[in-house]
Design an enzyme around this catalytic site. Sequence first.
Site, PDB file in Angstrom:
ATOM      1  N   TYR A  54      47.112  22.383 -60.120  1.00 40.58           N
ATOM      2  CA  TYR A  54      47.287  21.954 -58.728  1.00 40.58           C
ATOM      3  C   TYR A  54      47.222  20.442 -58.571  1.00 40.58           C
ATOM      4  O   TYR A  54      47.814  19.892 -57.627  1.00 40.58           O
ATOM      5  CB  TYR A  54      46.278  22.663 -57.819  1.00 40.58           C
ATOM      6  CG  TYR A  54      46.658  24.112 -57.614  1.00 40.58           C
ATOM      7  CD1 TYR A  54      47.682  24.460 -56.741  1.00 40.58           C
ATOM      8  CD2 TYR A  54      46.037  25.125 -58.337  1.00 40.58           C
ATOM      9  CE1 TYR A  54      48.068  25.781 -56.580  1.00 40.58           C
ATOM     10  CE2 TYR A  54      46.410  26.454 -58.179  1.00 40.58           C
ATOM     11  CZ  TYR A  54      47.433  26.771 -57.303  1.00 40.58           C
ATOM     12  OH  TYR A  54      47.830  28.082 -57.157  1.00 40.58           O
ATOM     13  N   ARG A  57      50.727  19.629 -59.032  1.00 35.92           N
ATOM     14  CA  ARG A  57      51.487  20.020 -57.832  1.00 35.92           C
ATOM     15  C   ARG A  57      51.289  18.993 -56.722  1.00 35.92           C
ATOM     16  O   ARG A  57      52.229  18.656 -56.000  1.00 35.92           O
ATOM     17  CB  ARG A  57      51.024  21.384 -57.302  1.00 35.92           C
ATOM     18  CG  ARG A  57      51.104  22.582 -58.229  1.00 35.92           C
ATOM     19  CD  ARG A  57      52.505  23.063 -58.477  1.00 35.92           C
ATOM     20  NE  ARG A  57      53.238  22.208 -59.398  1.00 35.92           N
ATOM     21  CZ  ARG A  57      52.959  22.084 -60.690  1.00 35.92           C
ATOM     22  NH1 ARG A  57      51.967  22.730 -61.244  1.00 35.92           N
ATOM     23  NH2 ARG A  57      53.696  21.295 -61.442  1.00 35.92           N
ATOM     24  N   GLN A  87      55.249  29.620 -45.687  1.00 36.17           N
ATOM     25  CA  GLN A  87      54.580  30.111 -46.885  1.00 36.17           C
ATOM     26  C   GLN A  87      54.334  28.976 -47.878  1.00 36.17           C
ATOM     27  O   GLN A  87      53.718  29.187 -48.912  1.00 36.17           O
ATOM     28  CB  GLN A  87      55.444  31.197 -47.544  1.00 36.17           C
ATOM     29  CG  GLN A  87      55.645  32.433 -46.673  1.00 36.17           C
ATOM     30  CD  GLN A  87      56.734  33.339 -47.209  1.00 36.17           C
ATOM     31  OE1 GLN A  87      57.909  33.196 -46.891  1.00 36.17           O
ATOM     32  NE2 GLN A  87      56.351  34.291 -48.046  1.00 36.17           N
ATOM     33  N   ASN A  88      54.832  27.797 -47.554  1.00 38.77           N
ATOM     34  CA  ASN A  88      54.756  26.662 -48.476  1.00 38.77           C
ATOM     35  C   ASN A  88      53.449  25.899 -48.311  1.00 38.77           C
ATOM     36  O   ASN A  88      52.911  25.783 -47.207  1.00 38.77           O
ATOM     37  CB  ASN A  88      55.939  25.720 -48.236  1.00 38.77           C
ATOM     38  CG  ASN A  88      57.270  26.413 -48.468  1.00 38.77           C
ATOM     39  OD1 ASN A  88      57.356  27.366 -49.243  1.00 38.77           O
ATOM     40  ND2 ASN A  88      58.312  25.963 -47.784  1.00 38.77           N
ATOM     41  N   ASP A  90      53.188  22.665 -49.209  1.00 34.55           N
ATOM     42  CA  ASP A  90      53.473  21.236 -49.050  1.00 34.55           C
ATOM     43  C   ASP A  90      53.415  20.839 -47.572  1.00 34.55           C
ATOM     44  O   ASP A  90      53.298  21.686 -46.681  1.00 34.55           O
ATOM     45  CB  ASP A  90      54.838  20.893 -49.653  1.00 34.55           C
ATOM     46  CG  ASP A  90      55.983  21.658 -48.983  1.00 34.55           C
ATOM     47  OD1 ASP A  90      56.246  21.418 -47.791  1.00 34.55           O
ATOM     48  OD2 ASP A  90      56.615  22.507 -49.652  1.00 34.55           O
ATOM     49  N   HIS A 105      49.676  30.202 -46.647  1.00 37.37           N
ATOM     50  CA  HIS A 105      49.125  30.276 -48.002  1.00 37.37           C
ATOM     51  C   HIS A 105      48.325  29.041 -48.396  1.00 37.37           C
ATOM     52  O   HIS A 105      48.096  28.806 -49.578  1.00 37.37           O
ATOM     53  CB  HIS A 105      50.258  30.530 -49.002  1.00 37.37           C
ATOM     54  CG  HIS A 105      50.945  31.844 -48.782  1.00 37.37           C
ATOM     55  ND1 HIS A 105      52.257  32.082 -49.131  1.00 37.37           N
ATOM     56  CD2 HIS A 105      50.485  33.002 -48.231  1.00 37.37           C
ATOM     57  CE1 HIS A 105      52.578  33.330 -48.810  1.00 37.37           C
ATOM     58  NE2 HIS A 105      51.523  33.896 -48.259  1.00 37.37           N
ATOM     59  N   SER A 172      62.609  34.944 -49.762  1.00 45.29           N
ATOM     60  CA  SER A 172      63.176  36.168 -50.323  1.00 45.29           C
ATOM     61  C   SER A 172      62.590  37.424 -49.690  1.00 45.29           C
ATOM     62  O   SER A 172      63.017  38.538 -49.986  1.00 45.29           O
ATOM     63  CB  SER A 172      62.925  36.206 -51.835  1.00 45.29           C
ATOM     64  OG  SER A 172      61.526  36.227 -52.086  1.00 45.29           O
TER      65      SER A 172
END
Length: 230
Positions: A54, A57, A87-88, A90, A105, A172
């Site tokens: 992370y 990330r 859901q991201n 960032d 999330h 998706s």
Amino acid sequence: MKKHIVILTGAGISAESGLQTFRDNDGLWMGYNVYEVASPRGWNKDPELVLDFYNIRRKDVASAVPNKAHIGLAELEKDFDVTIITQNIDDLHERAGSTKVLHLHGEIFKMRSIADENTTYEIRDDIKLGDKATDGAQLRPHIVWFDEPVQLIEEASRIVRTADIFILVGTSLQVYPAAGLLSYLRGHVTKYVIDKKIPYINKQANLHLIEKSATEGVEELKEMLLKINH
């Protein structure tokens, strides 16, 4: 009264800003097995590996910039009341100018104690093994891992119920409970789905499919909404 647009975004929108996505088909994220770096089991096995993952990330997100899709969704606030559920992890929606963003999330620029999931701290640098929260427990990324409850799903469900228009961008619909949010929409709500590969959705009234990348699709969407609003 402005119409309330609720937008659910997934990894596909940030992919165009260069942020690599996790896809279910190979179970890998940046070459890592996702359960090794994104589950309580992985954390208990090797917390240093998880922190390193992370930390990388976080640097990736810091160097990324919002793309035209992020900016286009933010611009909808001129004519609509807009809430983004993402859901991201960032912050590209916020940097693009969106003012109401719910991160289902978690957020890469926040951390929390392993003993207290409700108190978060800002983090821009690295989290290291031995870094402690004010309660004396190890700090971890403020990310919802696999096999952990999505605490904000009830708030997201409530928001979706209030939508006049619902937009799905770059997801998706494979990850639950986020994918189940569509079931909370009121029947008359107009729905738009933008994705390079449209996910399976039960046939519904007022459903518009835009099979394009997020940047191209949001541009087309804005033109469609402009006609509705004027």
